[in-house]
Design a protein around this motif. Sequence first.
Motif, short mmCIF file in Angstrom:
data_model
loop_
_atom_site.label_atom_id
_atom_site.label_comp_id
_atom_site.label_asym_id
_atom_site.label_seq_id
_atom_site.Cartn_x
_atom_site.Cartn_y
_atom_site.Cartn_z
N SER A 230 -76.82 48.50 -62.37
CA SER A 230 -75.41 48.38 -62.04
C SER A 230 -75.17 47.16 -61.16
O SER A 230 -76.05 46.72 -60.42
N THR A 231 -73.97 46.61 -61.26
CA THR A 231 -73.52 45.63 -60.29
C THR A 231 -73.14 46.37 -59.01
O THR A 231 -73.14 47.60 -58.97
N PHE A 232 -72.80 45.63 -57.97
CA PHE A 232 -72.43 46.27 -56.70
C PHE A 232 -71.30 47.28 -56.91
O PHE A 232 -71.34 48.39 -56.36
N MET A 233 -70.29 46.90 -57.69
CA MET A 233 -69.12 47.77 -57.86
C MET A 233 -69.30 48.76 -59.00
O MET A 233 -68.43 49.59 -59.25
N GLY A 234 -70.44 48.72 -59.69
CA GLY A 234 -70.71 49.68 -60.76
C GLY A 234 -71.58 50.83 -60.31
O GLY A 234 -72.00 51.66 -61.13
N LYS A 235 -71.86 50.92 -59.01
CA LYS A 235 -72.74 51.98 -58.49
C LYS A 235 -72.23 53.36 -58.90
O LYS A 235 -71.04 53.64 -58.85
N GLY A 236 -73.18 54.22 -59.28
CA GLY A 236 -72.82 55.59 -59.64
C GLY A 236 -72.42 55.76 -61.09
O GLY A 236 -72.13 56.88 -61.52
N ALA A 237 -72.40 54.68 -61.86
CA ALA A 237 -72.08 54.81 -63.28
C ALA A 237 -73.09 55.74 -63.95
O ALA A 237 -72.75 56.51 -64.84
N VAL A 238 -74.35 55.64 -63.52
CA VAL A 238 -75.36 56.65 -63.87
C VAL A 238 -75.90 57.23 -62.57
O VAL A 238 -75.88 56.58 -61.53
N ASP A 239 -76.36 58.45 -62.63
CA ASP A 239 -76.86 59.17 -61.46
C ASP A 239 -78.12 58.49 -60.92
O ASP A 239 -79.04 58.16 -61.66
N MET A 240 -78.14 58.26 -59.60
CA MET A 240 -79.30 57.63 -58.98
C MET A 240 -80.59 58.43 -59.19
O MET A 240 -81.69 57.86 -59.16
N ASP A 241 -80.47 59.73 -59.42
CA ASP A 241 -81.64 60.57 -59.63
C ASP A 241 -82.09 60.60 -61.09
O ASP A 241 -83.12 61.20 -61.41
N SER A 242 -81.32 59.97 -61.97
CA SER A 242 -81.68 59.93 -63.38
C SER A 242 -82.76 58.87 -63.63
O SER A 242 -82.77 57.81 -62.99
N GLU A 243 -83.63 59.15 -64.57
CA GLU A 243 -84.66 58.17 -64.93
C GLU A 243 -84.06 56.90 -65.52
O GLU A 243 -84.73 55.87 -65.61
N HIS A 244 -82.79 56.97 -65.91
CA HIS A 244 -82.14 55.80 -66.51
C HIS A 244 -81.61 54.83 -65.46
O HIS A 244 -81.21 53.72 -65.80
N CYS A 245 -81.57 55.26 -64.20
CA CYS A 245 -81.02 54.41 -63.14
C CYS A 245 -82.05 53.38 -62.71
O CYS A 245 -83.13 53.73 -62.21
N LEU A 246 -81.73 52.12 -62.88
CA LEU A 246 -82.60 51.01 -62.46
C LEU A 246 -82.03 50.28 -61.26
O LEU A 246 -82.37 49.13 -61.00
#
Length: 549
Positions: A230-246
């Motif tokens: 995510s960009t700075f303003m895109g935070k939370g678009a995917v869950d931070m606990d998800s394996e997809h969050c980079l």
Amino acid sequence: MQASDLLVKCLEEEGIEYIFGVPGEENADFMMSLENSDSIQFILTRHEQGAAFMAEAYGRLTGNPAGCLGTLGPGATNLITGVADSNMDRAPMLVLTGQGATTRLHKESHQAMNVVDMFKPVTKWAVSISHQDNIPEITRKAVRLARTEKPGAVLIELPENIAAMQTEKTPIKPVRFRRSVPEKNIVQQVAQRIAQAKRPIIVAGNGCIRERASASLRELCELTGIGVISTFMGKGAVDMDSEHCLYTIGLGAKDLTACALDASDLIIMLGYDMVEYHPHLWNENADKNIIHIDFLPAEIDEHYNPQIEVIGDLANALDMLTEEMKSLEYDFDFSQQQAVRRDMQAELAEYKDDDTEGLIKPQKCLWDLRKALNPQDILLSDVGAHKMWIARHYHCNEPNTCLIPNGFCSMGFALPGAIGASMVYPDRNIVAICGDGGFMMNVQEMETAKRMNSNILVIVWEDSGYGLIEWKQDTEFGRHTQLAFGNPDWLQLAQAFGWDGYFVKNSVDFASTLEKALAKEGPRLLVIPIDYSENPKLTEKLGKIVCPI
């Protein structure tokens, strides 16, 4: 009815809930009309810039505009920084300014200036009401433009003599429209391109936290396994606990997340705003394969030339793409993405148990804060060195739970923004992190917070200087110019404004004091001496990043 009454009724019809501001003589008729409204609440602020930041936070969190109000001349110029911030950060906003009588605007006149022309560069539309009968059309157009992707600010100027005139017009009833969806064959081409890739990756921009796009993105990730930066303003678009969050990208120097981007053979840019993270930083040779999916066509840039553009409602585009991917076969290699997530998690936890005496490390503060806050709680960042640490080290479970100004990037946002956020979500923890420089830029809104009994906690990172500029100058020139300043006695300041105040000297005491402060209600101030010796250490680390694979 009187024209000022009609404007208020039009705003009521549009569902406007709040107008923040400082009125003047030229707003007198409008303010008297507004006082009779049953559905719009006027919030008196201590500075027009604070009013604009409150309205911006409201707009970012709700997707609907709030109003910010100032009089002509200096009232309007005081608004403009917050308005520009809202417009470039894609937050809907209505800007309402007074003006002198139209009978004196053609000549040199007290406090009169061309407000409309001044606001044109920082709004989607700026207009002066030249006839009272035009008010319904102007209001309907203004709100529609403010809400329409990409959302932003719109100015309505009401001259004082027009406000007092009589009219027989009535409000126009809003009719909402559905955004267009992409053509199916374009989405099919994108799906085929993704299926043929070996290491696709997604970059989620500001657009991904609006209009249901986050939920649609998560479904696509669950199906395909593709990771998301995510960009700075895109935070939370995917869950931070998800394996997809980079995690996050956007620091000027190369970070671990850039390793996954470099290793990818297809970059899917979603809701990307170039103002956040310029493509020359991640596509220096202009040779990356890019798919652009957004509400609007891509901005033209020599380093950003997508092979395919999918234009239309972002959530619908992602839903269509997910459906197409269900029928395709693909075999992706996510080893680099997995390694990046693993190494970044280690970075985030590095100082979680730090008990160093004296200055508190940014990493430790943000680790404790993330642990203390619930998934739905909201953190607002001001602008300064702390913003860089928040961007890298504070991550989210839900969209719109970390508000960072990263388009226009104005200091002074977080304190008034927190007041606006608390009006949207009075039952959530609302926390603002400010540098001592940014906090003092709108310190007067401490009184507004006390008067409103805003349920907010403001954490000030004290370094007695403009730390981000020092960081930048030291990195570039090996030294910095005079950037130090003095600060008030923070506990006396809190007491003077009727806030609860806390000062934490050591890392080991921060978590317990934070817990105590979060348990209180009303406005609270928590100050920590921040260890910005970590700034050059981070610069050195980023300069030596070795990708995990």
